[in-house]
Enzyme design. Structure first.
Site, PDB file in Angstrom:
ATOM      1  N   ARG A  52     -73.242  25.685  70.720  1.00  0.00           N
ATOM      2  CA  ARG A  52     -72.724  26.011  72.041  1.00  0.00           C
ATOM      3  C   ARG A  52     -73.376  27.201  72.718  1.00  0.00           C
ATOM      4  O   ARG A  52     -73.201  27.394  73.926  1.00  0.00           O
ATOM      5  CB  ARG A  52     -71.211  26.249  71.951  1.00  0.00           C
ATOM      6  CG  ARG A  52     -70.413  24.956  71.829  1.00  0.00           C
ATOM      7  CD  ARG A  52     -68.938  25.213  72.049  1.00  0.00           C
ATOM      8  NE  ARG A  52     -68.314  25.838  70.905  1.00  0.00           N
ATOM      9  CZ  ARG A  52     -67.282  26.669  70.975  1.00  0.00           C
ATOM     10  NH1 ARG A  52     -66.767  27.016  72.149  1.00  0.00           N
ATOM     11  NH2 ARG A  52     -66.759  27.179  69.875  1.00  0.00           N
ATOM     12  N   ASP A 108     -71.154  16.512  61.244  1.00  0.00           N
ATOM     13  CA  ASP A 108     -69.987  17.293  60.845  1.00  0.00           C
ATOM     14  C   ASP A 108     -69.669  16.963  59.395  1.00  0.00           C
ATOM     15  O   ASP A 108     -69.831  15.814  58.973  1.00  0.00           O
ATOM     16  CB  ASP A 108     -68.792  16.953  61.731  1.00  0.00           C
ATOM     17  CG  ASP A 108     -67.652  17.921  61.531  1.00  0.00           C
ATOM     18  OD1 ASP A 108     -67.588  18.918  62.268  1.00  0.00           O
ATOM     19  OD2 ASP A 108     -66.829  17.699  60.613  1.00  0.00           O
TER      20      ASP A 108
END
Lengths: 348, 348
Positions: B29, B75
């Site tokens: 991010r 993930d």
């Protein structure tokens, strides 16, 4: 005869009839009576700042369990609040400051608060609790470490990384040390005032020391823990001081060298190893994983036994969790733990 | 000639022209281009489960910085999702499972997912990334450790204490070991499949091992990390394996004994001490505090220099942060770090 309490004897590494136990955050949300008083107070801060209510919740766990110490109900951020940062709590978000430190001028303008004026409500709570305790158990006062308070004061709130505080330390170490020095003098005066008001032992919580690299820990946390110990020793000689630097087991020797009386130890080290590393210099307080209290009574007893076996016959052990008790715990499980520690450690 | 990449050479503790560097969560991010692709995908899971988008964000940091490795964007919870637990993400709350493990029957019903069917989207992403990378840099595949996956599967979501998982381990160790064994076989097959699809190194994230007491770490985390290494070595011999057990520096020797290729090291230990403790058995990856990237370029360079000085002339070092980069970091500071590490470590 307060010096005969087994908690105080254990801190002095004297013989005890059984191992004393208290529990970090024992006056807390896992107790329905705490939640009731907290609701009556209206807010966490009102609870902490009203001596009668702070006294009430401090004593609640001792009514339920044969605990060997009481700990003042308060918050480590009362000191920065008294320095003018404007502490408040946002529901579900934790503590925040209205005026976080964002300039050298703001840091250099900070003074050392006079505990008996700007933190009078804490001193009144200590006096009231001592009176109400009536020597059933000794009372522990506490404060935050310089580094931990600086983290909150610079960020303005909690953080998982405290990168703003760390960045300031790396970019302008002299400024950071001025802040940490002001905090060490403030915390020293605050703890000494708690002792003068009746606290029989003092604990310093270095909650965020363990977030530092070894070099930064020594420079920005450990050095100022040593300064706090020195300030307290000067102003309140003879009062036992417990240092707890969570997640900083790599630094137990340095922490013991501060001249403190005891070290809090979290559960990520075998307490036998901790004992071997610090030798006879300090008592140890800990170190059961708080999550063990979520397990069955049999598992709680087995894990408590493992901690007691780790200490063996060495004097100078106060049983505790390795961190605060969590709100999900059944109070009955606390009863199991307290009884197990007393029974399994009974001497002679 | 992929074996000539300095990242792979460093993992084998061979000489390198300069110290290789990559950054945990480098596709993340803090990059505006990541946030744009993430917005286009609609959700984190859609991003991770669409090979073209996973490939796009995997490559983004390599377009900006001369990084020495790419890491698959995915993930660790894809494996329990493939086991039927129903992974989803709640905005602002992190990952959750629709069907957390709440009974022995649920645990004993779990099977080992076939990576090429139920995790096909990951294998497709690995193949696509390898093609698009075109050997500019090696690709790292990864998975979670048995203990870390079990924590999430039992709690059903993240937790600060994972007391439910710990309580199960303490109350019914045989049941917990059956779960950890199923997970070790699943993770072993999954990592070997990533290698078969093109991953040139494999990393195991034991994110929550550091929350355990030493005895529990050895029994419930370390033992099964060893099993994962053994499974991968059998199915994908020769592929380097990096173990990263955050907050578990007390266990570096045991981790090195698993037969892994390298250890990730967080910043709470001097890397010189880590090197002294594991000797020449493994390479080391780390260990700059991620918060350093919030400081000034001069401070970043000084702290990077300290890590490089800590390793000195020893071979077998991959520079990295001690944990993932945080969203608040200025990408320009990453450029400063990558360039500094390359320049300061240049040989001859």
């Amino acid at each position: 005869m307060t010096t005969d309490h087994r908690f105080l004897r254990a801190l002095r590494r004297e013989s005890v009839d059984m191992t004393p136990i208290w529990i970090m955050r024992q006056a807390g949300r896992y107790l329905p009576e705490y939640r009731a008083t907290r609701a009556r107070a209206g807010s966490f801060l009102a609870l902490a700042q009203t001596p009668e209510l702070a006294c009430e919740v401090t004593l609640q766990p001792l009514e339920r369990f044969p605990l060997d110490a009481a700990i003042l109900f308060s918050d480590i951020l009362t000191v920065p609040d008294a320095m003018g940062l404007g502490l408040h709590f946002v529901e579900g978000e934790g503590p925040k400051f209205s005026h976080p430190l964002r300039s050298a001028a703001a840091i250099d303008a900070l003074g050392v608060p006079d505990p008996e004026t700007s933190l009078r409500y804490v001193m009144d709570a200590v006096r009231l609790i001592r009176r109400e305790l009536n020597d059933r158990a000794p009372l522990i006062g506490f404060a935050g470490s310089s580094w931990t308070l600086a983290c909150y004061m610079i960020e303005g709130e909690g953080s998982s990384s405290f990168s703003r505080a760390k960045a300031l330390a790396l970019q302008d170490a002299p400024l950071m040390h001025r802040l940490l020095d002001t905090l060490a003098r403030s915390v020293g005066a605050y703890l000494a005032a708690q002792a003068a008001a009746g606290a029989q032992a003092l604990m310093v919580f270095d909650t965020w020391g363990g977030l530092l690299s070894p070099a930064m820990f020594r420079e920005f946390s450990l050095r100022w823990l040593g300064a706090i110990v020195a300030h307290v020793r000067e102003k309140a000689p003879g009062v036992p001081i417990i240092l707890f630097s969570k997640g900083a087991n790599a630094h137990l020797e340095g922490l013991a060298d501060t001249g403190c009386t005891a070290l809090g130890v979290d559960w990520t080290i075998d307490i036998a190893d901790a004992r071997a590393r610090v030798g006879d210099r300090v008592a140890l307080q800990g170190n059961l994983d708080p999550a063990v209290l979520a397990a069955s009574p049999d598992a709680i007893r087995a894990q408590a036994r493992a901690v007691l076996d780790g200490i063996g016959a060495h004097p100078g052990h106060v049983f505790n969790l390795g961190h605060g008790i969590t709100p999900d715990i059944d109070p009955e499980h606390v009863a199991v733990l307290v009884d197990a520690v007393h029974e399994m450690s009974r001497r002679g």
